[in-house]
Design a protein around this motif. Structure first.
Motif, PDB file in Angstrom:
ATOM      1  N   GLU A  96      -6.150   5.668   4.377  1.00  0.00           N
ATOM      2  CA  GLU A  96      -5.065   4.680   4.467  1.00  0.00           C
ATOM      3  C   GLU A  96      -3.705   5.346   4.249  1.00  0.00           C
ATOM      4  O   GLU A  96      -2.706   4.960   4.864  1.00  0.00           O
ATOM      5  CB  GLU A  96      -5.274   3.550   3.444  1.00  0.00           C
ATOM      6  CG  GLU A  96      -6.506   2.687   3.701  1.00  0.00           C
ATOM      7  CD  GLU A  96      -6.282   1.586   4.743  1.00  0.00           C
ATOM      8  OE1 GLU A  96      -5.163   1.474   5.275  1.00  0.00           O
ATOM      9  OE2 GLU A  96      -7.239   0.842   5.021  1.00  0.00           O
ATOM     10  N   HIS A  97      -3.643   6.362   3.393  1.00  0.00           N
ATOM     11  CA  HIS A  97      -2.383   7.064   3.164  1.00  0.00           C
ATOM     12  C   HIS A  97      -1.887   7.725   4.441  1.00  0.00           C
ATOM     13  O   HIS A  97      -0.701   7.692   4.762  1.00  0.00           O
ATOM     14  CB  HIS A  97      -2.567   8.163   2.098  1.00  0.00           C
ATOM     15  CG  HIS A  97      -2.637   7.630   0.702  1.00  0.00           C
ATOM     16  ND1 HIS A  97      -3.319   8.269  -0.292  1.00  0.00           N
ATOM     17  CD2 HIS A  97      -2.119   6.519   0.151  1.00  0.00           C
ATOM     18  CE1 HIS A  97      -3.215   7.579  -1.415  1.00  0.00           C
ATOM     19  NE2 HIS A  97      -2.495   6.512  -1.171  1.00  0.00           N
ATOM     20  N   ARG A  98      -2.820   8.359   5.155  1.00  0.00           N
ATOM     21  CA  ARG A  98      -2.422   9.042   6.389  1.00  0.00           C
ATOM     22  C   ARG A  98      -1.786   8.043   7.352  1.00  0.00           C
ATOM     23  O   ARG A  98      -0.745   8.299   7.936  1.00  0.00           O
ATOM     24  CB  ARG A  98      -3.657   9.684   7.048  1.00  0.00           C
ATOM     25  CG  ARG A  98      -4.289  10.756   6.185  1.00  0.00           C
ATOM     26  CD  ARG A  98      -5.509  11.359   6.841  1.00  0.00           C
ATOM     27  NE  ARG A  98      -6.150  12.297   5.900  1.00  0.00           N
ATOM     28  CZ  ARG A  98      -7.246  12.993   6.152  1.00  0.00           C
ATOM     29  NH1 ARG A  98      -7.837  12.877   7.319  1.00  0.00           N
ATOM     30  NH2 ARG A  98      -7.748  13.811   5.256  1.00  0.00           N
ATOM     31  N   GLN A 117       5.301  14.265  -1.343  1.00  0.00           N
ATOM     32  CA  GLN A 117       4.494  15.052  -0.410  1.00  0.00           C
ATOM     33  C   GLN A 117       5.350  15.588   0.730  1.00  0.00           C
ATOM     34  O   GLN A 117       5.101  16.684   1.244  1.00  0.00           O
ATOM     35  CB  GLN A 117       3.340  14.214   0.132  1.00  0.00           C
ATOM     36  CG  GLN A 117       2.310  13.879  -0.946  1.00  0.00           C
ATOM     37  CD  GLN A 117       1.046  13.275  -0.370  1.00  0.00           C
ATOM     38  OE1 GLN A 117       0.815  13.312   0.833  1.00  0.00           O
ATOM     39  NE2 GLN A 117       0.227  12.707  -1.244  1.00  0.00           N
ATOM     40  N   TRP A 166       0.820  -1.202   0.000  1.00  0.00           N
ATOM     41  CA  TRP A 166       0.000   0.000   0.000  1.00  0.00           C
ATOM     42  C   TRP A 166       0.857   1.255   0.000  1.00  0.00           C
ATOM     43  O   TRP A 166       0.559   2.246  -0.643  1.00  0.00           O
ATOM     44  CB  TRP A 166      -0.946  -0.001   1.192  1.00  0.00           C
ATOM     45  CG  TRP A 166      -1.909   1.122   1.074  1.00  0.00           C
ATOM     46  CD1 TRP A 166      -1.917   2.261   1.803  1.00  0.00           C
ATOM     47  CD2 TRP A 166      -2.950   1.247   0.117  1.00  0.00           C
ATOM     48  NE1 TRP A 166      -2.909   3.082   1.354  1.00  0.00           N
ATOM     49  CE2 TRP A 166      -3.556   2.488   0.322  1.00  0.00           C
ATOM     50  CE3 TRP A 166      -3.429   0.433  -0.909  1.00  0.00           C
ATOM     51  CZ2 TRP A 166      -4.621   2.936  -0.438  1.00  0.00           C
ATOM     52  CZ3 TRP A 166      -4.492   0.875  -1.667  1.00  0.00           C
ATOM     53  CH2 TRP A 166      -5.065   2.108  -1.428  1.00  0.00           C
ATOM     54  N   PHE A 167       1.930   1.192   0.747  1.00  0.00           N
ATOM     55  CA  PHE A 167       2.776   2.368   0.911  1.00  0.00           C
ATOM     56  C   PHE A 167       3.489   2.684  -0.398  1.00  0.00           C
ATOM     57  O   PHE A 167       4.096   1.827  -1.022  1.00  0.00           O
ATOM     58  CB  PHE A 167       3.792   2.086   2.012  1.00  0.00           C
ATOM     59  CG  PHE A 167       4.624   3.274   2.357  1.00  0.00           C
ATOM     60  CD1 PHE A 167       4.147   4.219   3.247  1.00  0.00           C
ATOM     61  CD2 PHE A 167       5.882   3.455   1.802  1.00  0.00           C
ATOM     62  CE1 PHE A 167       4.900   5.313   3.570  1.00  0.00           C
ATOM     63  CE2 PHE A 167       6.638   4.551   2.118  1.00  0.00           C
ATOM     64  CZ  PHE A 167       6.153   5.480   2.998  1.00  0.00           C
ATOM     65  N   ASP A 168       3.419   3.959  -0.825  1.00  0.00           N
ATOM     66  CA  ASP A 168       4.053   4.353  -2.073  1.00  0.00           C
ATOM     67  C   ASP A 168       5.176   5.342  -1.759  1.00  0.00           C
ATOM     68  O   ASP A 168       4.940   6.496  -1.418  1.00  0.00           O
ATOM     69  CB  ASP A 168       3.010   4.991  -2.989  1.00  0.00           C
ATOM     70  CG  ASP A 168       3.585   5.348  -4.357  1.00  0.00           C
ATOM     71  OD1 ASP A 168       4.801   5.623  -4.432  1.00  0.00           O
ATOM     72  OD2 ASP A 168       2.818   5.349  -5.330  1.00  0.00           O
ATOM     73  N   GLU A 173       5.380   8.736  -3.779  1.00  0.00           N
ATOM     74  CA  GLU A 173       4.366   9.716  -3.380  1.00  0.00           C
ATOM     75  C   GLU A 173       4.708  10.295  -2.015  1.00  0.00           C
ATOM     76  O   GLU A 173       4.537  11.489  -1.758  1.00  0.00           O
ATOM     77  CB  GLU A 173       2.993   9.052  -3.314  1.00  0.00           C
ATOM     78  CG  GLU A 173       2.097   9.411  -4.485  1.00  0.00           C
ATOM     79  CD  GLU A 173       0.693   8.869  -4.277  1.00  0.00           C
ATOM     80  OE1 GLU A 173      -0.022   9.474  -3.469  1.00  0.00           O
ATOM     81  OE2 GLU A 173       0.351   7.848  -4.893  1.00  0.00           O
ATOM     82  N   TYR A 174       5.164   9.415  -1.139  1.00  0.00           N
ATOM     83  CA  TYR A 174       5.549   9.832   0.206  1.00  0.00           C
ATOM     84  C   TYR A 174       6.631  10.899   0.123  1.00  0.00           C
ATOM     85  O   TYR A 174       6.523  11.963   0.734  1.00  0.00           O
ATOM     86  CB  TYR A 174       6.043   8.603   0.968  1.00  0.00           C
ATOM     87  CG  TYR A 174       6.553   8.859   2.365  1.00  0.00           C
ATOM     88  CD1 TYR A 174       5.725   8.704   3.467  1.00  0.00           C
ATOM     89  CD2 TYR A 174       7.893   9.216   2.581  1.00  0.00           C
ATOM     90  CE1 TYR A 174       6.193   8.920   4.751  1.00  0.00           C
ATOM     91  CE2 TYR A 174       8.371   9.430   3.860  1.00  0.00           C
ATOM     92  CZ  TYR A 174       7.516   9.286   4.941  1.00  0.00           C
ATOM     93  OH  TYR A 174       7.995   9.497   6.213  1.00  0.00           O
ATOM     94  N   TYR A 206      -0.211  11.524   2.835  1.00  0.00           N
ATOM     95  CA  TYR A 206       1.128  11.220   3.376  1.00  0.00           C
ATOM     96  C   TYR A 206       1.645  12.406   4.170  1.00  0.00           C
ATOM     97  O   TYR A 206       2.243  12.246   5.243  1.00  0.00           O
ATOM     98  CB  TYR A 206       2.094  10.871   2.251  1.00  0.00           C
ATOM     99  CG  TYR A 206       1.818   9.538   1.595  1.00  0.00           C
ATOM    100  CD1 TYR A 206       2.034   8.350   2.297  1.00  0.00           C
ATOM    101  CD2 TYR A 206       1.341   9.459   0.295  1.00  0.00           C
ATOM    102  CE1 TYR A 206       1.782   7.126   1.705  1.00  0.00           C
ATOM    103  CE2 TYR A 206       1.086   8.240  -0.298  1.00  0.00           C
ATOM    104  CZ  TYR A 206       1.309   7.070   0.411  1.00  0.00           C
ATOM    105  OH  TYR A 206       1.049   5.863  -0.170  1.00  0.00           O
ATOM    106  N   ASP A 212      -8.830   4.978   0.544  1.00  0.00           N
ATOM    107  CA  ASP A 212      -7.424   5.260   0.239  1.00  0.00           C
ATOM    108  C   ASP A 212      -6.880   6.530   0.904  1.00  0.00           C
ATOM    109  O   ASP A 212      -5.787   6.532   1.445  1.00  0.00           O
ATOM    110  CB  ASP A 212      -7.164   5.265  -1.280  1.00  0.00           C
ATOM    111  CG  ASP A 212      -8.267   5.959  -2.058  1.00  0.00           C
ATOM    112  OD1 ASP A 212      -9.077   6.659  -1.429  1.00  0.00           O
ATOM    113  OD2 ASP A 212      -8.308   5.803  -3.292  1.00  0.00           O
TER     114      ASP A 212
END
Lengths: 370, 418, 346
Positions: B251-253, B71, B62-64, B67-68, B218, B248
């Protein structure tokens, strides 16, 4: 767990009077309404094993306090279910009351009493609407209360723009948050626990009165009651009013315990129905004890607490809960079956089909209906 | 007995097979034969296959990381434009030329909204309608037709298709209910050749004229988790209160925060609350019964008060805590004096889409990806925001950005939901 | 209402009333839509309404079977979500994987239905609780395994959700095809007849020599499979599988409402698929009209709630009046106030 203990013994005196105390107790515990107390005890042992500090009197009484709203809601739902109906509007009623308390009481203490009166009146009104639509318009209660659930929550959200004004004055919230301080041993007796005790006694009293007995009879066999001349519509309407009022009281407690938020009360109807069923009350009516319904609520709360203490991964909690509910109810269904085989040799398979028309219409409700 | 049961089961299975056949036959054969004929009409569907394939691969993890990192950088980026109007600020980057859309006259905007089912969206929806009023008075927008999908992807896809075929729209504004599922529908909207403005949650296509959003989930996770790490010690325990799984943006947070907690030796327990304060309070009470909690992390600030009250009722010290810029949290934070941070998922973004429509029809270029500032409220700034939002309800969001709109402050105070 | 009253003496079936209500709703919808300056009967609008019927339609057909058998299925939203994910992940964007994906998704759905059915029929757990529990079990699995949308449907599969034949979406045609199969099952097969018998009165059915469990199990299996098909259709429309898509639509309670709106008696034993399709259509038209009117989302719920109760009240009154005398004693409903109860009372 004083209430629970009290019931176990009281329950034992009711169903069958022959045999010694121990034998009678044993038999009672084998019925679903009795088995739920065993379940509560087992879960309690489990919770205390997982976290010994939970067994201290102070922790226990706090736990009773926090379980009070759902236990009260379960007792309210019991009246409806035992008469053969469903009340799905309960959660919306809780939300409505929470929002009314937040928006109308605000920070003005002088409004507490009038607004509480308003809440009770509105609660009763919802019950009357549910009851009359079910009995007079002949709409299945599942549908009526599904309709009131949608309409009520939609209306509340619409009128309040999302129900987000804020918490009411602290003195009102004390009902759900506070308690009698400085009690020896217990340290504090939460008000919700006291409210629960009072309402439990009232519910038991109610179920022993003709109202309660006829209510169970109407759930067991509507024709019988109709033939005997009781007004079914009025009986069931009162059951719905009791259910909505129970939701109102739960709402008042929850405003204090949790605060105002539009999601307070969401899903309460399902939790309450589950609690009632775990308490051995048969969906479809005619069977079960009101205190078992409350015990069912305790069993559920203990289960959630156990999941918290054991540290089950957050995403798996629902699964564990689902399995346990099914297993508990399946065992309960077996118990009813066993219980009924002794009394009635007719080759029926009850449980899934609770009302078997074979029994004489005049059969009084199960003795243990309190 | 057994045998007849089996017999019945066989009958059941054959009926089942019949049904299965009903689906497979039609799903495989018919489209295959008709796809050639319909291919031209289905232009929107083309060219997606490869995107989808790539995205399917990333689902296991899930973790990208990219993108992390992006951001993370954006948190300290410089924003173009007037800081007094954060809803018009953006990070310098690729711009979309909109000269083809330049035209006079009031335009009809079609707005497909995911839902107004939480206080954050309700606040934004009020703000958006205020902005609409201003633009209508200025003769920029004639009307805005809105369809609310009530948080259902399937309904929203139907809403967008309805707008395309029946809406007589001059521009689309879309707030997607979820990212991947709405992508094809947004692409169909793009294919009309009309300007498409997407905001809040994104879609997996760069076809929209502009995609407006605050930095992202993120960044939220980084801001909050780093704050907790700074104020806690290794081995401390943080309770993470999450609303629900499978969304989503949320989930990103958590993905970012969880990683940072792990890296810094913070023990984190997460729990799904459904944003229900009762659940929150029960859970925190149980956690407090098993041991001390030093920190509380939330993926959205609803119900923060219940979390804090659980500490009060248990007679424990306040935790270090991150909530949100929701008024109830800011007020409780102020009352208790706990160490806290209010991360912000900038609510003022609800103003931007209609302003973007104005710019597009004026032929001004707009950022292709319009990244709005997303700055947490710290303890030092708290008093200013409390003062500025005095009288607002608890479910109001401090950074709503509508102070200069005509209905201020009444429509937000009374929460008039259009 | 006048029309209703006049028609009443001519043995109008309950399905007839459902469609009469549907016509009323359609007329009302057309008028309101026209007043908003739109054409209700335009291709785009009809396609939008029919699309609205297809997913709820699949689930409501299955729910009808379960309700006819005297049970309930609250796990359908989770089955639909799971099927959309299993289908999407198995397909992984490859056309060649479609058969395997469909079989996997529907197979798992059938298994879930089998478990539901066995628990209800043999462990004597009420359908409400058995499927509520199953829903929780699946919710936990979905939340643990999928953190958002996953998988992807290849273009060929997505056409099911996108293709229109005239104004009629292919998905609606598939749904109607399944409806026809289920109608045949109910009318032409022995187990279909037994389903009615068991749902109507289990004891009487048993005494007449019907084994009461298989119809209940079959109903649950088919209901789950149909929910799985709804999930696959959602996958076709969304192009990805989603762990929340079923719950987003609120298909559990809405399908039950649609079934009852379609004239099926919630206690079981009486009702039919055609009525359910009418109920689903009433919902779809209502939603369409409310969206055209841009009614506030909260008020839409209020309207839905009121319409459900009022519409069902219309049928229920009529059922109570027209119920043949032979049902007076035996039709005692299980969890509803038997509309049969000595009819004239109210």
């Amino acid at each position: 767990m004083t209430t629970a203990d009290a019931t176990t013994t009281r329950g034992a005196t009711l169903p069958m009077s022959e045999g010694g105390t121990a034998a009678r107790l044993g038999r009672t515990l084998r019925t679903p309404g009795g088995a739920v107390f065993v379940l509560v005890a087992v879960l309690l042992v489990g919770v205390v094993a997982a976290n010994p500090s939970f067994g201290e009197p102070g922790s226990l009484i706090r736990f009773i306090g926090r379980t009070a709203p759902i236990a009260i809601a379960a007792m309210g739902q019991y009246f409806v279910i035992v008469s053969g109906e469903f009340d799905l509007s309960m959660g919306s009623v809780v939300t409505m009351q929470v929002v009314i308390a937040g928006n109308f009481i605000g920070q003005d203490e002088s409004r507490i009493l009038p607004v509480m009166l308003l809440m009770l009146v509105l609660g009763a009104l919802v019950g009357v609407v549910n009851g009359l639509a079910t009995t007079m318009l002949k709409v299945p209660s599942f549908i009526v209360t599904l309709g009131t659930m949608l309409a009520l929550s939609g209306l509340v959200l619409y009128l309040t723009g999302g129900a987000a004004t804020g918490n009411p004055v602290d003195s009102f919230r004390q009902i759900g948050r506070g308690g009698i301080e400085g009690v020896p041993v217990l340290d504090v007796i939460p008000y919700p626990a006291i409210i629960l005790l009072v309402l439990a006694v009232a519910a038991v009293w109610l179920m022993r009165r003709p109202f309660g007995r006829t209510l169970v009879a109407v759930g067991d066999n509507p024709q019988a009651v109709h033939l005997s001349g009781s007004a079914t519509w009025w009986l069931k309407t009162r059951a719905f009013v009791l259910s909505s009022l129970a939701a109102t009281v739960a709402g008042i407690i929850l405003v204090g315990y949790a605060g105002v938020h539009p999601s307070v009360g969401q899903g309460y109807e399902f939790t309450a129905i589950t609690a009632v069923v775990v308490g051995g009350v048969v969906l479809g009516g005619g069977r079960g004890w009101v205190l078992s319904a409350a015990a069912g609520a305790f069993a559920l709360e203990l289960l959630f607490t156990l999941l918290n203490f054991v540290g089950v991964a957050s995403t798996w909690r629902d699964t564990v809960q689902g399995v346990i509910i099914i297993v508990a109810v399946a065992i309960g269904a077996r118990a009813w079956q066993g219980g009924r085989r002794r009394r009635n040799t007719e080759p029926t398979t009850p449980g899934a089909e609770p009302r078997h028309t074979g029994s004489a219409p005049t059969t009084p409700p199960d003795p243990g209906t309190t | 007995m057994r045998r007849t049961t089996i017999g019945r089961s066989v009958a059941a299975l054959s009926a089942l097979a019949m049904l299965a056949a009903c689906s497979t036959d039609e799903s495989l054969d018919e489209p295959a034969t008709e796809s050639a004929a319909e291919g031209a009409d289905e232009g929107a569907e083309e060219g997606e296959g490869s995107d989808d394939g790539a995205e399917a691969g990333s689902d296991d993890e899930w973790f990208d990381q990219s993108e992390y990192d992006e951001q993370d950088e954006q948190r300290s980026a410089t924003f173009e434009g007037d800081p007094e109007q954060p809803y018009l600020q953006y990070i310098d980057g690729e711009m979309t030329d909109t000269s083809e859309f330049a035209s006079d006259g009031a335009k009809k905007v079609c707005f497909s909204n995911a839902s107004i089912d939480n206080p954050w969206r309700q606040t934004g929806w009020i703000t958006m309608n205020q902005q609409l009023q201003v633009l209508q008075d200025d003769g920029v927008i004639s009307e805005m037709e809105t369809r609310d999908a009530q948080a259902d992807d399937n309904t929203q896809i139907a809403d967008i298709d309805y707008f395309i075929s029946e809406g007589n729209c001059d521009a689309f504004v879309i707030s997607p209910n979820s990212t991947a599922a709405l992508t094809p529908a947004v692409e169909r909207a793009c294919d009309t050749g009309l300007p498409v403005v997407v905001f809040d949650r994104g879609v997996e296509t760069d076809c929209p004229t502009t995609f407006i959003h605050p930095i992202g989930g993120y960044a939220w996770g980084i801001d909050t988790a780093e704050f907790l790490v700074e104020n806690l010690e290794e081995g401390d325990k943080v309770v993470a209160l999450r609303i629900l799984p499978g969304v989503d943006v949320l989930e990103h947070r958590w993905a970012a925060a969880e990683r940072i907690f792990e890296e810094n030796g913070i023990e984190a327990v997460d729990f799904f609350t459904g944003a229900d304060p009762t659940e929150i309070k029960n859970f925190i009470s149980d956690e407090l019964a098993t041991g001390e909690i030093q920190g509380v992390w939330m993926d959205a600030g609803d119900g923060a008060v219940a979390a804090i009250e659980a500490f009060e009722d248990a007679g424990q010290d306040y935790p270090v805590m991150t909530g949100e810029d929701e008024m109830s949290f800011l007020r409780k934070w102020d009352d208790t004096g706990l160490t806290g941070l209010a991360p912000v998922y900038s609510n003022f973004q609800w103003r931007t889409p209609l302003l973007a429509v104005e710019q597009i029809f004026a032929g001004e270029e707009v950022p292709t990806e319009w990244v709005l500032p997303q700055v947490p409220i710290t303890e030092d700034e708290r008093a200013d925001f409390l003062e500025a939002n005095d009288g607002m309800p608890d479910g109001h969001y401090a950074k709503f950005g509508g102070e200069d709109l005509p209905g201020y402050p009444d429509v937000w105070q009374e929460r008039v939901i259009p | 209402m006048n029309a209703l009253a006049r028609l009443r003496p001519t043995q109008l079936t309950s399905t007839g009333i459902v469609y009469l209500v549907l016509v009323l709703v359609l007329v009302l919808g057309a008028v309101i839509t026209a007043a908003s300056g739109r054409n209700f009967f335009s291709g785009g609008n009809i396609s939008a309404i029919l699309t609205g019927t297809s997913i709820l339609g699949f689930i409501a057909i299955g729910q009808t079977l379960v309700i006819l058998a005297g049970s309930l299925d609250l796990s359908v939203p989770y089955v639909a979500s799971l099927a959309s994910l299993l289908g999407g992940v198995t397909m992984a964007g490859q056309t060649g994987n479609i058969p395997l994906a469909v079989v996997t998704a529907l197979g798992v759905a059938a298994l879930i239905g089998l478990v539901n059915g066995l628990v209800v029929a043999y462990l004597h757990v009420h359908g409400f609780i058995a499927t509520l529990g199953m829903g929780l079990i699946l919710a936990g699995y979905l939340g643990t395994t999928y953190k958002g949308s996953a998988g992807s449907a290849p273009r060929d599969f997505r056409l099911i959700g996108a293709l229109n034949i005239g104004p009629v979406p292919l998905s609606t045609i598939i749904m109607l095809g399944c409806a026809v199969l289920v109608i045949l099952l109910l009318r032409r097969t022995r187990i279909g007849h037994h389903l009615y018998a068991v749902g109507g009165n289990k004891d009487v059915a048993r005494l007449s020599g019907v084994r009461t469990q298989p119809p209940v199990v079959l109903a649950h299996v088919l209901c789950s499979v149909l929910a799985g098909m709804a999930g696959l259709l959602l996958l076709a429309r969304l192009s990805v599988g989603s762990p929340t898509i079923g719950t987003q639509g609120g298909y559990d309670l809405m399908s039950i409402a649609a079934v009852v709106l379609g004239g099926t008696v919630l206690a079981g034993g009486k009702g039919n698929i055609l009525g359910t399709l009418g109920g689903v259509a009433i919902f779809a038209v209502m939603d369409n009209v409310m969206s055209v009117m841009q009614l506030n989302a909260f008020l839409q719920d209020v309207v839905r709630g009121l319409v459900i109760v009022i519409a069902v009240a219309v049928y229920a009154r009529r059922n109570a009046d027209l119920r043949p005398a032979r049902f007076e004693r035996s039709g005692a409903a299980r969890h509803t106030p038997a509309p049969t109860t000595a009819g004239g009372a109210a």
